[in-house]
Write an enzyme that holds these catalytic residues in place. Structure first.
Site, PDB file in Angstrom:
ATOM      1  N   LYS A  35    -124.770 -11.536  17.878  1.00  0.00           N
ATOM      2  CA  LYS A  35    -125.016 -10.382  18.763  1.00  0.00           C
ATOM      3  C   LYS A  35    -124.002  -9.286  18.461  1.00  0.00           C
ATOM      4  O   LYS A  35    -122.788  -9.529  18.479  1.00  0.00           O
ATOM      5  CB  LYS A  35    -124.906 -10.854  20.207  1.00  0.00           C
ATOM      6  CG  LYS A  35    -125.560  -9.952  21.224  1.00  0.00           C
ATOM      7  CD  LYS A  35    -125.586 -10.647  22.578  1.00  0.00           C
ATOM      8  CE  LYS A  35    -126.242  -9.801  23.631  1.00  0.00           C
ATOM      9  NZ  LYS A  35    -126.088 -10.403  24.964  1.00  0.00           N
TER      10      LYS A  35
HETATM   11  O1  G3P Z   1    -128.622  -9.221  28.983  1.00  0.00           O
HETATM   12  C1  G3P Z   1    -127.717  -8.228  29.286  1.00  0.00           C
HETATM   13  C2  G3P Z   1    -127.002  -8.589  30.500  1.00  0.00           C
HETATM   14  O2  G3P Z   1    -126.118  -9.628  30.338  1.00  0.00           O
HETATM   15  C3  G3P Z   1    -126.509  -7.508  31.329  1.00  0.00           C
HETATM   16  O3  G3P Z   1    -127.042  -7.783  32.546  1.00  0.00           O
HETATM   17  O4  G3P Z   1    -127.196  -7.677  34.969  1.00  0.00           O
HETATM   18  O5  G3P Z   1    -124.969  -7.352  33.813  1.00  0.00           O
HETATM   19  O6  G3P Z   1    -126.736  -5.603  33.691  1.00  0.00           O
HETATM   20  P1  G3P Z   1    -126.448  -7.056  33.821  1.00  0.00           P
END
Ligand code: G3P
Length: 217
Positions: free
Chosen positions: A87
């Site tokens: 990633k």
């Molecule tokens: O997949 C991306 C993620 O980990 C971010 O998610 O909920 O922190 O915006 P969030």
């Protein structure tokens, strides 16, 4: 549509795997820290533990932000297990590293994508997955789902094989809307997957079936 779970929590990964619908896992440094996984060695071991639970792709994020560092770290991550996807952040060096890994046949996930232009670059670099963060766009009053639709159109126009991995999914409607638009993959918390199960008419209907069965037996 593939379902990935966005967590480093082994119990939740097991739960999703046991449901029988899990296709992979995504992690990031914040999710690792949330589980208290710190130190390079522990982090690498944790990726292997995740790979041992699931059958599909497991995204492991590089910390380096320079090209040489990303290549070195990405090669180490890819060498851990055949399910690891490297990633990379959507920055100039990340695009160059995506091209490097793509040329070597190593899978990549270009993350922190917030615009169609960034997604176009990731596809040009041969990324396996591109991760537009829809929840974080919604958080700043910008339509995250619209970005998924834009990327779908662009990728369809040119037949790019990069898979759209709708990330920062927060709830079930995100999942359903991404499926309608044609995202290839969604990644979200366990609640966004299990929430798809719920309907009060299912519960009422089942209770009635069981009650009627009891009457006759
Ligand atoms: O997949 C991306 C993620 O980990 C971010 O998610 O909920 O922190 O915006 P969030």
């Amino acid at each position: 549509m593939k379902f990935f779970i966005d967590t480093a929590n082994l119990e939740q990964i097991r739960d999703a795997q046991n449901l029988g619908v899990l296709d992979g896992v995504t992690t990031n440094p914040s999710l690792m820290a949330k589980e208290g996984i710190t130190g390079r060695e522990n982090i690498l071991k944790h990726y292997v533990a995740i790979c041992d639970i699931v059958e599909g792709d497991v995204s492991a994020e590089v910390i380096a932000t320079d090209y040489d560092g990303m290549v070195k770290e990405g090669e180490e991550l890819a060498g851990l297990h055949k399910q690891i996807v490297v990633k990379l952040p959507m920055i100039k060096e990340g695009v160059k590293a995506a091209k490097y890994f793509s040329d070597k046949g190593i899978k990549t996930n270009v993350t922190l994508v917030f615009s169609a232009g960034q997604a176009l670059l990731a596809a040009k670099a041969g990324a396996t997955y591109v991760s537009p963060f829809i929840g974080r766009l919604d958080d700043v009053s910008t339509d995250g789902l619209n970005l998924i639709a834009e990327i779908r159109q662009i990728y369809n126009n040119y037949g790019f094989s990069t898979q759209i991995l709708a990330a920062s999914v927060r709830h079930t409607m995100h999942v359903i809307d991404c499926a309608k638009i044609g995202a290839d993959v969604m990644t979200g918390p366990l609640s966004s997957i299990e929430g798809l199960l719920n309907h009060p008419l299912t519960d009422i209907g089942l209770a009635k079936f069981l009650a009627d069965y009891k009457k006759g037996n």
